[in-house]
Design a protein around this motif. Structure first.
Motif, short mmCIF file in Angstrom:
data_model
loop_
_atom_site.label_atom_id
_atom_site.label_comp_id
_atom_site.label_asym_id
_atom_site.label_seq_id
_atom_site.Cartn_x
_atom_site.Cartn_y
_atom_site.Cartn_z
N ILE A 80 0.74 -23.52 -5.72
CA ILE A 80 0.63 -22.73 -6.95
C ILE A 80 0.04 -21.35 -6.69
N TYR A 81 -0.60 -21.17 -5.51
CA TYR A 81 -1.12 -19.85 -5.17
C TYR A 81 -1.21 -19.72 -3.65
N SER A 82 -0.75 -18.60 -3.14
CA SER A 82 -0.84 -18.29 -1.72
C SER A 82 -1.39 -16.88 -1.55
N ARG A 83 -2.50 -16.78 -0.84
CA ARG A 83 -3.09 -15.46 -0.59
C ARG A 83 -2.12 -14.57 0.18
N LYS A 84 -1.40 -15.15 1.13
CA LYS A 84 -0.45 -14.35 1.91
C LYS A 84 0.68 -13.82 1.05
N GLU A 85 1.22 -14.65 0.16
CA GLU A 85 2.31 -14.21 -0.72
C GLU A 85 1.84 -13.17 -1.72
N ALA A 86 0.64 -13.37 -2.28
CA ALA A 86 0.13 -12.46 -3.30
C ALA A 86 -0.50 -11.21 -2.71
N GLY A 87 -0.93 -11.29 -1.46
CA GLY A 87 -1.58 -10.15 -0.82
C GLY A 87 -3.04 -9.99 -1.21
N ARG A 88 -3.60 -11.02 -1.84
CA ARG A 88 -4.99 -10.98 -2.28
C ARG A 88 -5.45 -12.40 -2.62
N PHE A 89 -6.74 -12.54 -2.84
CA PHE A 89 -7.29 -13.81 -3.30
C PHE A 89 -7.05 -13.96 -4.80
N PRO A 90 -6.97 -15.20 -5.27
CA PRO A 90 -6.85 -15.38 -6.72
C PRO A 90 -8.18 -15.12 -7.41
N GLU A 91 -8.12 -14.62 -8.61
CA GLU A 91 -9.32 -14.53 -9.43
C GLU A 91 -9.56 -15.92 -10.01
N SER A 92 -10.80 -16.25 -10.29
CA SER A 92 -11.14 -17.55 -10.87
C SER A 92 -10.34 -17.80 -12.15
N LYS A 93 -10.31 -16.80 -13.01
CA LYS A 93 -9.59 -16.89 -14.28
C LYS A 93 -8.11 -17.19 -14.05
N GLU A 94 -7.53 -16.52 -13.10
CA GLU A 94 -6.11 -16.67 -12.78
C GLU A 94 -5.81 -18.09 -12.28
N LEU A 95 -6.66 -18.59 -11.40
CA LEU A 95 -6.45 -19.93 -10.85
C LEU A 95 -6.60 -20.99 -11.94
N LYS A 96 -7.58 -20.82 -12.80
CA LYS A 96 -7.77 -21.75 -13.92
C LYS A 96 -6.54 -21.77 -14.82
N VAL B 68 -6.01 -31.29 -6.61
CA VAL B 68 -5.91 -29.91 -6.14
C VAL B 68 -6.37 -29.86 -4.69
N GLU B 69 -5.64 -29.14 -3.86
CA GLU B 69 -6.04 -28.89 -2.48
C GLU B 69 -6.21 -27.39 -2.30
N ILE B 70 -7.33 -27.01 -1.72
CA ILE B 70 -7.56 -25.61 -1.37
C ILE B 70 -7.62 -25.55 0.15
N ASN B 71 -6.58 -24.98 0.74
CA ASN B 71 -6.49 -24.84 2.19
C ASN B 71 -7.03 -23.46 2.54
N TYR B 72 -8.11 -23.43 3.32
CA TYR B 72 -8.79 -22.17 3.62
C TYR B 72 -8.92 -21.97 5.13
N GLY C 234 -5.71 -17.23 8.63
CA GLY C 234 -5.82 -16.45 7.41
C GLY C 234 -5.30 -17.15 6.17
N VAL C 235 -5.15 -18.47 6.23
CA VAL C 235 -4.60 -19.21 5.10
C VAL C 235 -5.62 -19.34 3.97
N PHE C 236 -5.13 -19.19 2.75
CA PHE C 236 -5.88 -19.53 1.54
C PHE C 236 -4.83 -19.90 0.50
N ASP C 237 -4.44 -21.17 0.52
CA ASP C 237 -3.40 -21.69 -0.36
C ASP C 237 -4.00 -22.71 -1.30
N VAL C 238 -3.47 -22.76 -2.50
CA VAL C 238 -3.91 -23.75 -3.49
C VAL C 238 -2.68 -24.55 -3.90
N ARG C 239 -2.81 -25.86 -3.80
CA ARG C 239 -1.73 -26.77 -4.19
C ARG C 239 -2.22 -27.71 -5.28
N LEU C 240 -1.31 -28.03 -6.19
CA LEU C 240 -1.58 -28.99 -7.23
C LEU C 240 -0.56 -30.10 -7.07
N ASP C 241 -1.03 -31.30 -6.75
CA ASP C 241 -0.16 -32.45 -6.49
C ASP C 241 0.94 -32.09 -5.49
#
Length: 92
Positions: free
Chosen positions: A56-72, A5-9, A45-52
């Motif tokens: 799988i999650y982009s703050r810019k696309e979603a308009g918000r940060f992921p919740e812990s539960k959601e990311l899990k 997992v990569e978390i680009n912040y 303003g990047v906050f992206d999460v990649r798996l391999d």
């Protein structure tokens, strides 16, 4: 090969603590399933999460940060779909 997992912040936004917390949550939940969680500094303003490599999650696309539960759940659905996350899991 175990999943990575990569978390680009954004360093300009001071989101390191948020990224580190998310990394801790994932590593605690997926102790044996994940091989690595990398924190990747960025800007703009990047906050992206990649798996391999797959986004799988982009703050810019979603308009918000992921919740812990959601990311899990997003990670679980890809690496261990049969796994129950207990109180963090979806209600049927």
């Amino acid at each position: 090969m175990t999943p990575r997992v990569e978390i680009n912040y954004c360093t300009q936004c001071r989101w390191l603590l948020r990224a580190a917390w998310m990394a801790q949550e994932l590593l605690t939940t997926f102790e044996t399933e994940l091989g690595e969680v990398a924190l990747v500094p960025g800007t703009g303003g990047v906050f992206d999460v990649r798996l391999d490599g797959e986004l799988i999650y982009s703050r810019k696309e979603a308009g918000r940060f992921p919740e812990s539960k959601e990311l899990k759940q997003l990670v679980r659905d890809r690496i261990a779909p049969e796994r129950d996350l207990g109180h963090s899991d979806r209600k049927p």
